[in-house]
Design a protein around this motif. Structure first.
Motif, short mmCIF file in Angstrom:
data_model
loop_
_atom_site.label_atom_id
_atom_site.label_comp_id
_atom_site.label_asym_id
_atom_site.label_seq_id
_atom_site.Cartn_x
_atom_site.Cartn_y
_atom_site.Cartn_z
N LEU A 286 0.92 -1.22 0.04
CA LEU A 286 0.00 -0.10 0.14
C LEU A 286 0.98 1.20 0.18
O LEU A 286 0.62 2.27 -0.46
CB LEU A 286 -1.05 0.06 1.28
CG LEU A 286 -1.96 -1.12 1.34
CD1 LEU A 286 -2.66 -1.13 2.63
CD2 LEU A 286 -2.71 -1.60 0.03
N VAL A 287 2.16 0.91 0.77
CA VAL A 287 2.88 2.15 0.63
C VAL A 287 4.21 1.75 0.62
O VAL A 287 4.73 0.49 0.68
CB VAL A 287 2.97 3.08 2.07
CG1 VAL A 287 1.65 3.90 1.93
CG2 VAL A 287 3.07 2.12 3.15
N ASN A 295 8.10 9.58 4.75
CA ASN A 295 8.78 9.85 5.96
C ASN A 295 7.92 10.53 7.04
O ASN A 295 8.44 10.41 8.17
CB ASN A 295 9.92 10.86 5.38
CG ASN A 295 11.11 10.36 4.76
OD1 ASN A 295 11.27 8.90 4.79
ND2 ASN A 295 11.98 10.86 3.96
N ASP A 296 6.90 11.41 6.52
CA ASP A 296 6.23 11.94 7.53
C ASP A 296 5.43 10.85 8.42
O ASP A 296 5.15 10.88 9.64
CB ASP A 296 5.09 12.82 7.03
CG ASP A 296 5.67 14.01 6.55
OD1 ASP A 296 6.85 14.47 6.92
OD2 ASP A 296 5.40 14.95 5.52
N LEU A 297 4.99 9.87 7.47
CA LEU A 297 4.24 8.56 8.09
C LEU A 297 5.19 7.90 8.94
O LEU A 297 4.70 7.68 10.33
CB LEU A 297 3.68 7.65 6.99
CG LEU A 297 3.02 6.42 7.49
CD1 LEU A 297 1.79 6.76 8.06
CD2 LEU A 297 2.71 5.50 6.21
N LEU A 298 6.33 7.76 8.92
CA LEU A 298 7.41 7.02 9.63
C LEU A 298 7.69 7.89 10.92
O LEU A 298 7.68 7.34 12.15
CB LEU A 298 8.78 6.86 8.71
CG LEU A 298 9.87 6.06 9.55
CD1 LEU A 298 9.20 4.81 9.85
CD2 LEU A 298 11.05 5.97 8.68
N ASN A 299 7.53 9.14 10.79
CA ASN A 299 7.74 10.16 11.87
C ASN A 299 6.91 9.98 12.94
O ASN A 299 6.98 9.66 14.17
CB ASN A 299 7.98 11.45 11.56
CG ASN A 299 9.47 11.56 10.87
OD1 ASN A 299 10.32 10.93 11.22
ND2 ASN A 299 9.27 12.81 10.21
N ILE A 300 5.46 9.87 12.60
CA ILE A 300 4.39 9.86 13.19
C ILE A 300 4.22 8.16 14.16
O ILE A 300 4.02 8.11 15.17
CB ILE A 300 3.08 10.05 12.50
CG1 ILE A 300 2.92 11.31 12.11
CG2 ILE A 300 2.00 9.44 13.23
CD1 ILE A 300 1.71 11.68 11.01
N LYS A 330 -2.56 9.38 9.08
CA LYS A 330 -1.56 9.86 7.86
C LYS A 330 -1.54 8.77 6.82
O LYS A 330 -1.26 9.25 5.63
CB LYS A 330 -0.34 10.06 8.58
CG LYS A 330 0.88 10.65 7.81
CD LYS A 330 0.52 12.05 7.27
CE LYS A 330 1.54 12.65 6.61
NZ LYS A 330 1.24 14.15 6.04
N LEU A 331 -1.69 7.56 6.87
CA LEU A 331 -1.55 6.58 6.01
C LEU A 331 -2.83 6.76 4.96
O LEU A 331 -2.32 6.60 3.68
CB LEU A 331 -1.95 5.15 6.57
CG LEU A 331 -1.89 4.10 5.64
CD1 LEU A 331 -0.65 3.88 4.78
CD2 LEU A 331 -2.07 2.81 6.69
N LEU A 332 -3.99 7.49 5.43
CA LEU A 332 -4.85 7.26 4.40
C LEU A 332 -4.52 8.67 3.67
O LEU A 332 -4.98 8.62 2.47
CB LEU A 332 -6.28 7.63 5.34
CG LEU A 332 -6.88 6.36 5.93
CD1 LEU A 332 -8.17 6.68 6.63
CD2 LEU A 332 -7.20 5.43 4.98
#
Length: 720
Positions: A286-287, A295-300, A330-332
């Protein structure tokens, strides 16, 4: 099954409950006649009888015996002080009870003929949310009825009610038809704000339910549901075990046998399940690191992990953590796409293979929800179901936001902390999961199991039993379909259901009924080499479930038993594949499942007779002209004929001395918890592409359903 809030969305979900029935002594024996009610509240089942002729669509069904017996209405909560609680004196939870007349135990209404040897099984089904109506379960998922686009009911061939009696309950207070009218008179009605109150109130409902249906006390009781029911069910089971410490219950709770908990795609451990979103999304493509915003998703994700690491003790644990709730949002956001009309769309969190409009992200699915709303707008239906129009909500709404908003669970810990004690008390727990669900995905559940300690060990031990699960149709072709995988260890069962969403019974009705068959031991166990395979079908593989009339008609065709006691010609329909305290010896042939080919051989004899007769006539009439050519073509053809319909199964090759007890089969298996998706991608691809969830892209829901209102980045989702 929905989650009511994607920020707060991980507060939802429930899953499955157990497989492999072990005799339970979970509830101590109590005086069944000890509880009382006010005289003016004494009701019996006839007060709740539903006339099927008032349900649109059912009168058109030709086979009236296939229409289940139904009871519905409101049953009050025992000893609830309505004056203090500011609710109507006759307020109660709305329920809908179904009895399939083909079940092996006798009709519930025929007290003179009740079979004490076969009291049967009763499943209470709860949807999640919190605040989502269990009528989702009754009319969209595991119940015996489905609703079409015209608001008419029709039969669900894969209903769980073909295995057990079922009761669908709208709870907690304010859910479905257990909600009151939106008027000043009822505006101050208190809603539950924690799961402990939810559990006590459901137990109070049970006290009065068993007064109305006393025959159900003798049945094996299963608590089942999905999504946020993963919180409801363990809390309710714990309260029932500990009823003596609750003044509202201790002198009135009747004795009954709580056999199992069935939780489907459950929301059980908010932290662990939140931390599974990113790895699950990567594993299912999916990602990837190339996705914009990764990277923003990883930080969250890392912020959530850091917050979790700072929590040192269970006492400090929060029910849910905002930093973890943010991951799914964030994933969505970073996976949104455009449809053919250039409108933004997002992943359907209940089936990641589908898309939905933003911000619904799955709230518009499935379409059946809007049909249910239309169905309940029919006044004749409401009358038939004995809905109390004096105070009951004017409109059926699938998921009510006010119930979710009140359920803050301050100071409470999630139900994951209750599971070890329930398992160690001998209660069977089954967690079943559709592998296409994102919101309560497989990785979150398997990680949760691996982190949980019970019976002196963490997670599934080295003696875990692994089974492939196959659905075998009963037609002449005996078509087989890979249904999923089953793992069992120390009273805990995990079932991975292939190609199914958050709502497994909706997507796979016939296959999902096999979950109940597994719990009730109505499956075949087959062996191919070291592979152990559980087989379910449209009908349970248990001779008790076959119609008595059919048995009587076929008595002369049953396989005989030899006079010397040798029963090698007797047909066996099921096998207890775990230590069920059965009365057979480990080395006894009776302990092995054997499906005799007696009927097949008899059919083969007739087939050979007519084939020989047919060709004999042809041969006589054409011998002079065609015999040389005919003989050359068929020379030796009938030297030996095998049964052309015979399927080679484990029963043909199994070593009669093989011991199938659980503890002897685990060491050689290669199955790993983390392998439940990719390792079986090839088998899963054989799933029927015509299933209802495979070709849905955008669906519309009725106006009466909850429409989430965006608040900043927050999205409200329902969690049936």
């Amino acid at each position: 099954m929905r989650i009511t809030s994607i920020y707060s969305l991980l507060i939802s979900f429930l899953i499955v409950t157990n497989a492999f029935t072990i005799p339970q002594k979970v509830l101590s024996k109590r005086d069944i006649g000890k509880y009382t009610r006010d005289e003016d509240q004494n009701l019996n089942s006839n007060d709740f009888k539903v006339d099927y002729k008032q349900i649109p669509g059912l009168s058109k069904i030709r086979d009236k015996k296939s229409i289940p017996e139904m009871y519905a209405g409101h049953i009050s909560l025992y000893n609830w002080d309505t004056e203090i609680e500011k609710v109507p004196e006759d307020y109660g939870y709305f329920f809908w009870r179904f009895h399939d007349k083909s079940l092996p135990w006798d009709d519930d209404d025929d007290d003179d003929n009740d079979d004490d040897d076969e009291p049967g099984t009763l499943i209470f089904w709860l949807n999640g949310g919190p605040g989502c109506s269990s009528m989702d379960g009754a009319l969209v998922e595991s119940g015996p009825l489905r609703i079409d686009s015209n608001g008419n009911a029709y039969l669900n061939k894969g209903s769980w009610s073909s295995r057990a009696d079922m009761v669908f309950v709208d709870q907690p207070v304010g859910t479905g038809f257990s909600a009151m009218k939106s008027s000043d008179e009822y505006k101050d009605v208190p809603l539950d704000d924690n799961l402990n109150d939810v559990a006590v109130h459901f137990a109070q409902f049970l006290i009065n339910f068993f007064q109305v249906f006393p025959q159900d006390i003798k049945k094996k009781i299963i608590l089942a549901g999905e999504s946020y029911a993963g919180q409801y069910i363990p809390f309710i089971a714990t309260t029932l075990l500990d009823y003596q410490n609750h003044p509202e219950l201790k002198d009135n709770m009747p004795a009954f046998e709580l056999t199992a908990l069935l939780i489907g795609n459950g929301w059980i451990d908010p932290v662990t399940q939140s931390l599974a979103y990113l790895p699950f999304a990567i594993d299912n493509h999916l990602v990837s690191t190339d996705t914009p915003g990764f990277n923003d998703l990883l930080n969250i994700h890392e912020s959530c992990q850091k917050k979790v690491n700072d929590i040192n003790t269970q006492e400090d644990e929060q029910f849910s953590i905002q930093e973890c709730d943010n991951i799914i949002n964030k994933l969505l956001a970073i996976t949104k796409t455009k449809d053919e009309n250039n409108n933004d769309q997002c992943l359907n969190v209940y089936n990641y293979e589908l898309k939905d409009s933003i911000p619904e992200c799955g709230m518009n699915w499935p379409a059946d929800i809007s049909y249910v709303a239309q169905f309940f707008s029919n006044k004749e239906v409401r009358d038939a179901l004995h809905i109390n129009e004096d105070w009951a909500a004017e409109n059926w709404i699938e998921c009510r936001a006010d119930v979710m908003d009140h359920m803050d669970n301050k100071g409470a810990t999630p139900s994951i902390h209750l599971l070890p004690n329930l398992l160690e008390n001998g209660l069977n727990i089954v967690l079943f999961n559709g592998d296409k669900d994102l919101i309560c995905n497989n990785k979150g559940i398997t990680d949760m199991i691996q982190n949980m300690k019970w019976g002196g060990e963490s997670g599934f031990s080295t003696s875990v039993q692994n089974y492939d699960w196959t659905f075998r149709s009963l037609d002449n072709n005996q078509k087989e379909e890979a249904a999923g995988q089953v793992m069992y260890d120390r009273n805990l069962t995990f079932i991975n259901v292939y190609n199914a969403s958050h709502m497994v019974p909706h997507d796979k009705p016939l296959i999902s009924a096999g979950i109940v068959d597994i719990v009730l031991d109505n499956v075949l166990l087959e062996s191919i080499g070291k592979r152990q395979i559980l087989v379910s079908s449209e009908k349970p593989y248990n001779e008790d479930f076959f119609d008595d009339d059919d048995d009587d008609d076929d008595d002369d065709e049953k396989a005989p038993t030899n006079s010397d006691g040798d029963d090698d010609d007797e047909r066996y329909y099921y096998y207890y594949y775990y230590d069920h305290e059965a009365d057979y010896d480990d080395d006894d042939d009776d302990a092995m499942l054997r499906v005799d080919d007696y009927d097949s051989r008899k059919g083969l004899i007739f087939t050979i007779f007519f084939v020989v007769l047919f060709f004999g006539i042809i041969a006589i009439r054409t011998a002079d002209r065609w015999w040389p050519k005919f003989a050359s073509q068929f020379k030796g053809a009938y030297s030996r004929l095998d049964n052309p319909n015979k399927t080679v199964t484990w029963a043909d090759e199994a070593n009669p001395q093989t011991d199938f007890e659980l503890n002897d089969m685990g060491d050689d298996m290669d199955f790993e918890i983390g392998d439940t998706d990719e390792d079986h991608e090839q088998e899963s691809s054989r799933e029927n592409e015509s299933d209802s969830n495979s070709d849905v892209s955008e669906l519309d829901i009725g106006e009466t359903s909850v429409s989430p209102e965006p608040a900043g980045e927050q999205t409200v989702l329902r969690s049936p």
